[in-house]
Design a protein around this motif. Structure first.
Motif, PDB file in Angstrom:
ATOM      1  N   PHE A  69       1.124   3.812  -2.860  1.00 17.76           N
ATOM      2  CA  PHE A  69      -0.047   4.653  -3.129  1.00 17.76           C
ATOM      3  C   PHE A  69      -0.221   5.770  -2.097  1.00 17.76           C
ATOM      4  O   PHE A  69      -1.198   6.515  -2.155  1.00 17.76           O
ATOM      5  N   ILE A  70       0.712   5.877  -1.154  1.00 19.88           N
ATOM      6  CA  ILE A  70       0.704   6.990  -0.198  1.00 19.88           C
ATOM      7  C   ILE A  70       1.409   8.173  -0.841  1.00 19.88           C
ATOM      8  O   ILE A  70       2.554   8.059  -1.280  1.00 19.88           O
ATOM      9  N   GLU A  71       0.715   9.299  -0.888  1.00 22.93           N
ATOM     10  CA  GLU A  71       1.297  10.488  -1.513  1.00 22.93           C
ATOM     11  C   GLU A  71       2.545  10.944  -0.759  1.00 22.93           C
ATOM     12  O   GLU A  71       2.550  11.026   0.472  1.00 22.93           O
ATOM     13  N   ILE A 120       0.809  -1.228   0.000  1.00 25.02           N
ATOM     14  CA  ILE A 120       0.000   0.000   0.000  1.00 25.02           C
ATOM     15  C   ILE A 120       0.843   1.279   0.000  1.00 25.02           C
ATOM     16  O   ILE A 120       0.362   2.325  -0.453  1.00 25.02           O
ATOM     17  N   GLN A 141      -7.549   5.250   1.260  1.00 25.99           N
ATOM     18  CA  GLN A 141      -7.464   5.387  -0.193  1.00 25.99           C
ATOM     19  C   GLN A 141      -6.357   4.512  -0.763  1.00 25.99           C
ATOM     20  O   GLN A 141      -6.520   3.924  -1.849  1.00 25.99           O
ATOM     21  N   ALA A 142      -5.233   4.396  -0.047  1.00 24.07           N
ATOM     22  CA  ALA A 142      -4.136   3.543  -0.514  1.00 24.07           C
ATOM     23  C   ALA A 142      -4.542   2.081  -0.508  1.00 24.07           C
ATOM     24  O   ALA A 142      -4.190   1.323  -1.428  1.00 24.07           O
ATOM     25  N   HIS A 181      -5.708   8.897   3.882  1.00 24.56           N
ATOM     26  CA  HIS A 181      -4.600   8.442   3.045  1.00 24.56           C
ATOM     27  C   HIS A 181      -4.450   6.921   3.093  1.00 24.56           C
ATOM     28  O   HIS A 181      -4.235   6.274   2.060  1.00 24.56           O
ATOM     29  N   GLN A 193      -6.759   1.528  -3.513  1.00 28.65           N
ATOM     30  CA  GLN A 193      -5.984   1.497  -4.749  1.00 28.65           C
ATOM     31  C   GLN A 193      -5.188   0.205  -4.874  1.00 28.65           C
ATOM     32  O   GLN A 193      -5.126  -0.401  -5.949  1.00 28.65           O
ATOM     33  N   ALA A 194      -4.585  -0.233  -3.788  1.00 25.60           N
ATOM     34  CA  ALA A 194      -3.803  -1.472  -3.821  1.00 25.60           C
ATOM     35  C   ALA A 194      -4.674  -2.672  -4.147  1.00 25.60           C
ATOM     36  O   ALA A 194      -4.220  -3.620  -4.813  1.00 25.60           O
TER      37      ALA A 194
END
Length: 337
Positions: A184-186, A181, A208-209, A205, A212-213
């Motif tokens: 996908f962390i900004e 994950i 959302q990660a 965060h 996305q993962a």
């Protein structure tokens, strides 16, 4: 140079200003309990002075003579911006507008550190460890709008708060799931800080990660929605988000406990730890805290407490205003007269 006359002239205006909320009280004298005023949203007021006038002074006949203000950010200069709020603290301007004799501005987690040794046990929920050493070093950290960190040490019969910006230390992946994950962390300037994960935005965060993962469309938006869905077990990604949040908080708390050798305990402050207390009690938080080879035995002995007082920083600032000699706080460049 040593501080001159550390005592405050009563009544004392007390303020705890975070990125989202601000809390105010007036301490009439050294024996009184703080007279508290409604919590306000910083976004609802253009300036700190407007907020004080509207929420405090328009609703009391008490005229403060001094002020002790704690803010979310480093204190430097005559104009002090907050890290996560549009307000700028201008002590000299405040003194003139409100006819104050002096103003002291501290870091908000300095105030939380003061609260650690000022609160009754009924406001401290224990999560494992042994009994805290009465004079042992302590750490307080709190995920909220941002992530605050401070230390507290005992020296020459006084407590010394140690403010800092520990919420902005690097934070990296450790487990196999983290490695899935974290891409996908900004990142901010090429790195992930602890505050990007361990605050209200951090819950977003992480969630959302995870989505996305796992190639799942996120259905939740706000930190409150994510937390609610995790606590009522209605969303699998939210459940994992809160579990990872607890693990990450445990990892960071363990790191800080080792840095300070905090045998007086680690204290979690702010609204988020209170809200997710049940998740912190499941075991993964404490396990992550203790998983620090080769020093697991040290971490096992250190107690962790969740501060449940609704206005802990106000209580800490009031304790300081009553008896400044109890604390060793250097106010050079942070007190205006």
């Amino acid at each position: 140079m040593p501080n001159i006359d550390p005592n405050f002239v009563f009544p004392v205006l007390i303020g705890d200003i975070g990125g989202t909320n601000a809390r105010f009280a007036i301490l009439v004298d050294s024996y009184a309990e703080p007279k508290e005023f409604p919590i306000l949203l910083t976004q609802d007021f253009e300036t700190l002075e407007d907020a004080i006038q509207s929420v405090v002074l328009d609703h009391t006949s008490i005229q403060p003579r001094s002020a002790v203000i704690a803010i979310a950010g480093p204190v430097e200069g005559d104009e002090i911006p907050l890290t996560n709020c549009h307000w700028v603290v201008k002590p000299r301007q405040m003194m003139e507008r409100f006819n104050l004799q002096d103003i002291t501005v501290l870091n908000d987690f300095e105030a939380q550190a003061l609260a650690v040794v000022s609160l009754d046990e009924k406001h401290l929920e224990n999560i494992g460890g042994e009994t805290s050493h009465p004079n042992g070093k302590r750490v307080v950290l709190g995920p909220g709008t941002g992530l605050g960190v401070a230390g507290l040490i005992r020296s020459r019969q006084t407590w010394v708060p140690v403010p800092g910006e520990g919420g902005h230390v690097d934070f990296g992946p450790r487990s196999e799931r983290d490695l899935q994950i974290f891409p996908f962390i900004e990142k901010i300037d090429g790195r992930v800080s602890a505050e990007q994960l361990l605050c209200g935005r951090g819950l977003q965060h992480i969630y959302q990660a995870i989505c996305q993962a796992d190639a799942i469309s996120p259905s939740l938006v706000t930190p409150a929605e994510i937390t609610d869905a995790a606590l009522d077990k209605s969303n699998a990604q939210a459940i994992e988000t809160l579990e990872l949040f607890a693990i990450y908080l445990g990892r960071l708390a363990g790191d800080l406990a080792l840095i300070f050798m905090a045998q007086g305990g680690v204290y979690l402050s702010g609204g988020i730890p209170q809200r997710i207390l049940s998740a912190l009690r499941t075991g993964s938080f404490r396990a992550a805290f203790e998983d620090k080879a080769p020093h697991q035995s040290i971490l096992k002995s250190i107690p962790i407490y969740v501060i449940t007082h609704p206005r802990a920083a106000i209580a800490g600032l009031a304790a300081y205003a009553r008896t400044p000699s109890r604390f060793d706080i250097h106010t050079d460049g942070r007190r205006w007269r």
